[in-house]
Design a protein around this motif. Structure first.
Motif, short mmCIF file in Angstrom:
data_model
loop_
_atom_site.label_atom_id
_atom_site.label_comp_id
_atom_site.label_asym_id
_atom_site.label_seq_id
_atom_site.Cartn_x
_atom_site.Cartn_y
_atom_site.Cartn_z
N MET A 31 0.85 -1.19 0.00
CA MET A 31 0.00 0.00 0.00
C MET A 31 0.88 1.24 0.00
N ARG A 32 0.25 2.36 -0.31
CA ARG A 32 0.98 3.64 -0.30
C ARG A 32 1.37 4.01 1.13
N SER A 33 2.27 4.95 1.24
CA SER A 33 2.73 5.43 2.54
C SER A 33 1.55 5.86 3.41
N TYR A 34 1.55 5.41 4.66
CA TYR A 34 0.47 5.72 5.60
C TYR A 34 1.07 5.62 7.00
N ARG A 35 1.18 6.78 7.67
CA ARG A 35 1.78 6.83 9.01
C ARG A 35 0.83 7.55 9.97
N ILE A 36 0.76 7.03 11.17
CA ILE A 36 -0.01 7.68 12.23
C ILE A 36 0.98 8.14 13.29
N LEU A 37 0.99 9.45 13.56
CA LEU A 37 1.87 10.02 14.57
C LEU A 37 1.06 10.32 15.82
N GLY A 38 1.56 9.89 16.95
CA GLY A 38 0.94 10.23 18.24
C GLY A 38 1.65 11.45 18.80
N ALA A 39 1.04 12.62 18.63
CA ALA A 39 1.66 13.88 19.03
C ALA A 39 1.19 14.30 20.42
N LEU A 64 -2.25 12.15 11.00
CA LEU A 64 -2.13 11.16 9.93
C LEU A 64 -1.37 11.75 8.75
N GLU A 65 -0.41 11.00 8.24
CA GLU A 65 0.30 11.33 7.00
C GLU A 65 0.04 10.18 6.04
N ARG A 66 -0.57 10.49 4.88
CA ARG A 66 -0.81 9.43 3.92
C ARG A 66 -0.56 9.94 2.50
N GLU A 67 -0.22 9.01 1.64
CA GLU A 67 0.08 9.34 0.25
C GLU A 67 -1.11 9.00 -0.63
N GLU A 68 -1.48 9.93 -1.49
CA GLU A 68 -2.53 9.71 -2.48
C GLU A 68 -1.96 8.98 -3.69
N ALA A 69 -2.83 8.47 -4.54
CA ALA A 69 -2.41 7.73 -5.74
C ALA A 69 -1.51 8.58 -6.64
N ASP A 70 -1.74 9.90 -6.66
CA ASP A 70 -0.94 10.78 -7.51
C ASP A 70 0.35 11.24 -6.84
N GLY A 71 0.65 10.70 -5.65
CA GLY A 71 1.88 11.04 -4.94
C GLY A 71 1.77 12.18 -3.97
N ARG A 72 0.63 12.86 -3.95
CA ARG A 72 0.45 13.97 -3.00
C ARG A 72 0.44 13.44 -1.57
#
Length: 120
Positions: A31-39, A64-72
């Motif tokens: 899957m594309r990049s998907y990170r959950i940060l506990g701030a 949440l940091e996630r990557e869209e299909a177009d790379g955004r």
């Protein structure tokens, strides 16, 4: 980039969950990049903990940091008011407002940066 913007508002990243790596390891799924940060902002967390001992159930703030299909890159923030209003303590409400203001400033700094990700 996101961790640095959080740091500028007094937050630290206590946890980082790399969902992409976990899905690959546990399920063999790509899957594309998907990170959950506990701030967490220590001074605001301290105020909240002093006001309500069980508030730790609602901490830290998830980002949440996630990557869209177009790379955004999309960055999304948990609404601290929605979560912290699960209590009726007025001090928790005040802390929630301060956290929201700080997260809005984090969002604004990310948008203003030359590598501005989409935020929600």
């Amino acid at each position: 980039m996101v961790a640095e913007a959080l740091k500028a508002e007094g937050f630290g990243v206590l946890t980082e969950i790399d969902v992409q790596a976990t899905m690959k390891t546990k399920l063999g799924v790509d899957m594309r990049s998907y990170r959950i940060l506990g701030a967490c902002n220590p001074s605001l967390a301290h105020r909240a903990l002093n006001a309500e001992a069980n508030i730790g159930l609602l901490l830290p703030c998830n980002v949440l940091e996630r990557e869209e299909a177009d790379g955004r890159l999309v960055v999304a923030f948990m609404d601290p008011i929605a979560v912290l209003n699960l209590t009726n303590d007025p001090e928790i409400g005040r802390v929630g407002l301060e956290v929201r203001e700080k997260l809005h400033r984090v969002r604004a700094s990310l948008v203003a940066s030359h590598k501005a990700p989409e935020t929600s």
